[in-house]
Scaffold this active site. Structure first.
Site, short mmCIF file in Angstrom:
data_model
loop_
_atom_site.label_atom_id
_atom_site.label_comp_id
_atom_site.label_asym_id
_atom_site.label_seq_id
_atom_site.Cartn_x
_atom_site.Cartn_y
_atom_site.Cartn_z
N GLU A 1 0.80 -1.22 -0.20
CA GLU A 1 -0.02 0.11 0.09
C GLU A 1 0.97 1.40 0.02
O GLU A 1 1.79 1.42 0.76
CB GLU A 1 -1.08 0.07 1.21
CG GLU A 1 -1.76 1.20 1.49
CD GLU A 1 -2.66 1.71 0.34
OE1 GLU A 1 -2.33 2.70 -0.31
OE2 GLU A 1 -3.31 0.85 -0.33
N PHE B 1 -4.66 2.75 4.62
CA PHE B 1 -5.51 1.54 4.24
C PHE B 1 -6.65 2.25 4.02
O PHE B 1 -7.21 3.10 4.32
CB PHE B 1 -5.75 0.70 5.73
CG PHE B 1 -4.34 0.08 5.92
CD1 PHE B 1 -3.57 -0.71 5.08
CD2 PHE B 1 -3.86 -0.06 7.22
CE1 PHE B 1 -2.68 -1.37 5.44
CE2 PHE B 1 -2.73 -0.68 7.76
CZ PHE B 1 -2.09 -1.51 6.78
N GLY C 1 -8.15 2.60 0.54
CA GLY C 1 -7.96 3.08 -0.68
C GLY C 1 -9.12 4.16 -0.92
O GLY C 1 -9.29 5.18 -0.04
N VAL C 2 -9.50 4.52 -2.16
CA VAL C 2 -10.46 5.73 -2.41
C VAL C 2 -11.64 5.74 -1.68
O VAL C 2 -12.05 6.85 -0.86
CB VAL C 2 -10.81 5.82 -4.01
CG1 VAL C 2 -11.94 6.89 -4.29
CG2 VAL C 2 -9.66 5.97 -4.95
N CYS C 3 -12.31 4.51 -1.57
CA CYS C 3 -13.75 4.57 -0.70
C CYS C 3 -13.63 4.95 0.72
O CYS C 3 -14.40 5.81 0.93
CB CYS C 3 -14.06 3.06 -1.01
SG CYS C 3 -15.67 2.88 0.12
N LYS D 1 -20.31 10.25 3.11
CA LYS D 1 -21.41 9.87 3.93
C LYS D 1 -21.53 10.42 5.26
O LYS D 1 -22.62 10.68 5.82
CB LYS D 1 -21.66 8.35 4.10
CG LYS D 1 -22.36 7.84 2.75
CD LYS D 1 -21.49 7.92 1.44
CE LYS D 1 -22.21 7.76 0.39
NZ LYS D 1 -21.12 7.99 -1.01
N GLY E 1 -16.58 11.52 -13.78
CA GLY E 1 -15.95 10.22 -14.10
C GLY E 1 -14.57 10.07 -13.34
O GLY E 1 -14.01 10.95 -12.73
N HIS F 1 -44.35 -5.04 9.92
CA HIS F 1 -45.08 -3.73 9.82
C HIS F 1 -45.03 -3.12 11.03
O HIS F 1 -45.05 -3.66 12.10
CB HIS F 1 -46.61 -4.15 9.55
CG HIS F 1 -47.38 -2.83 9.60
ND1 HIS F 1 -47.60 -2.00 8.45
CD2 HIS F 1 -48.12 -2.29 10.41
CE1 HIS F 1 -48.50 -1.31 8.84
NE2 HIS F 1 -48.98 -1.52 10.00
#
Length: 466
Positions: free
Chosen positions: A33, A37, A39-41, A50, A268, A439
């Site tokens: 790496e 740790f 990555g992009v997400c 979020k 993109g 319900h």
């Protein structure tokens, strides 16, 4: 010289899942790496956006508190502590980074920090050290796409007036006026975020609608909801240049000038594949790594997963790719089916989609029935004050198999998992109708829609299968 059964390059949502799974299956595994740790997400995508969107949603609740019978709060009396909002985001990211480190350690995955270069079909170089491998998984992700061929745009990036999604997460202050170039998933999420935080937001879109790859009903619904939040959406534009610190574009032959404080270019992402270029791994024109259904490249012992393959650029796609690749290495059956990949957009309310759009079914001449239920028909949605949106279900005419599902709802990203599981198990409209949904819940909308399709269109068939 060190040697490993498997080396994984990149610790994003595909890379760390692949490394952990492989190591727990007994493979001597190394992960390389170059940064943090996740990555992009984790660092520049899913999680930080979020976290910020949650602050925006909390603000929405406070502003609308009177609707729920809670008095004494006023929009004028509420202030935003942007540094504190950013601090919370950073803390969430850091906690999850540490969690990934813990997972890798518990699985006994070895870790090297550095930039990897693949030298041959069995060696990589990192930090001036050559390491051998039997198998390799490339999980190097992607970067934001930039416009560099439009006059003035390179200077705009250099000045900081033009930004990508990376910089949009770390702005020093909330802009008064934000323009988003691009009406795709990332652009619409940032438009939602900053509009909710008080920015005057404009979306400039080059085609005739935002979210153009999704079902048209979703595009229409989100367009309407954004416009009600005073987001200005301008479609069918052509970018001309970046001049005098402003974006210049044309629409219907007329030249317009956009004078936003900050311009987010969200058009993109570009796959990252530099580490394998020199050994002759086959690439598409856009640089994405070409793989087969097992995630293998043209070298049978070298695999690629996630964004660097330009398959659906979602974290959970990378998760699935990782399992498919490792299972193939272990001679276990597994497969990746793009139509069964759900996608989510974290607008207010959320969007979720899986399978075919209605437009695709018409284009492919696939016979189908559809059911569409508004959220206003769902008791829990009304009780929650979250009655915007709908669920649309598409099923095959002969057998009632699930062909697609498209949702706009407060919990759409959770509801879609039921449909994903149903499609994975090849369930039908009968199975959805006969599944007891609690319900009151928002997820009842699945049952309501399935029941309606079944009773309206499959009158000669029984609800219960023998």
């Amino acid at each position: 010289m060190s040697k490993y059964d498997l080396i994984v390059i990149g610790s994003g949502p595909g890379g760390y899942i692949a490394a952990e799974y492989a190591a727990k299956q007994g493979l001597h595994t190394l992960i390389i790496e170059s940064d943090n740790f996740g990555g992009v997400c984790l660092n520049k995508g899913c999680i930080p956006t979020k976290t910020l969107l949650k602050s925006s949603k909390v603000l929405e609740y406070l502003v609308e508190a009177n609707k729920y019978g809670i008095e004494g709060l006023s929009k004028e009396g509420i202030s935003l502590n942007w540094p504190k909002i950013q601090e919370r985001k950073n803390n969430v990211v850091k906690q999850l980074q540490n969690g990934i480190g813990g997972l890798l350690k518990s699985a006994k995955v070895e870790v090297i920090k550095g930039i990897a270069t693949v030298l041959s079909n069995n060696t990589v170089s990192v930090n001036d050290t050559i390491i051998e491998f039997d198998k390799l998984i490339v999980a190097t992700g992607s970067t934001p796409r930039k416009f560099t061929n439009i006059p003035g745009f390179e200077q705009g990036y250099a000045s900081g007036k033009l930004i990508t999604s990376d910089e949009a997460l770390v702005l020093s202050e909330i802009p008064k006026k934000l323009t988003v170039i691009g009406g795709g998933v990332i652009g619409v999420e940032f438009a939602t975020l900053y509009a909710g935080l008080g920015s005057q937001v404009t979306i400039l879109q080059g085609v005739d609608r935002i979210l153009e790859v999704l079902d048209n009903d979703i595009s229409k619904e989100i367009t309407s909801l954004l416009q009600k939040e005073n987001v200005n959406i301008i479609t069918n534009i052509n970018l001309v240049e970046f001049k005098d610190n402003n974006v210049v574009y044309t629409i219907n032959g007329e030249t317009k000038v956009d004078d936003a404080d900050v311009v987010l270019v969200s058009v993109g992402r570009v796959p990252t594949s530099d580490c394998v270029k020199q050994i002759g791994v086959n690439l598409e024109k856009n640089g994405s790594i070409i793989t087969n259904e097992h995630m293998q490249t043209n070298f049978e012992n070298i695999y690629a997963i996630g964004d660097c393959t330009s398959r659906i650029m979602l974290a959970h796609t990378a998760h699935k790719n990782a399992l498919v690749a490792v299972d193939h290495i272990l001679n276990k059956p597994n497969k990746y089916e793009p139509l069964k990949v759900p996608s989510c957009i974290y607008t207010h309310p959320e969007v979720a989609s899986i399978g075919y759009t209605e437009e695709q079914l018409i284009e492919k001449n696939i016979p189908y029935y559809k059911g569409k239920t508004p959220m206003t028909h769902i008791g829990k949605a009304l009780a929650d004050g979250e009655s915007k949106g709908f669920l649309k279900l598409l099923v095959g005419k002969e057998y009632g198999e699930i062909l697609g599902c498209h949702i706009v709802a407060s919990t759409a990203s959770d509801i879609i998992s039921e449909i994903a599981l149903a499609m994975e198990l090849e369930a039908t409209i009968y199975d959805l109708t006969n599944t007891i949904h609690p319900h009151p819940t928002i997820s009842e909308i699945v049952w309501e829609t399935a029941k309606k399709i079944l009773t309206d269109n499959f009158k000669d068939k029984k609800w219960f299968k023998n």
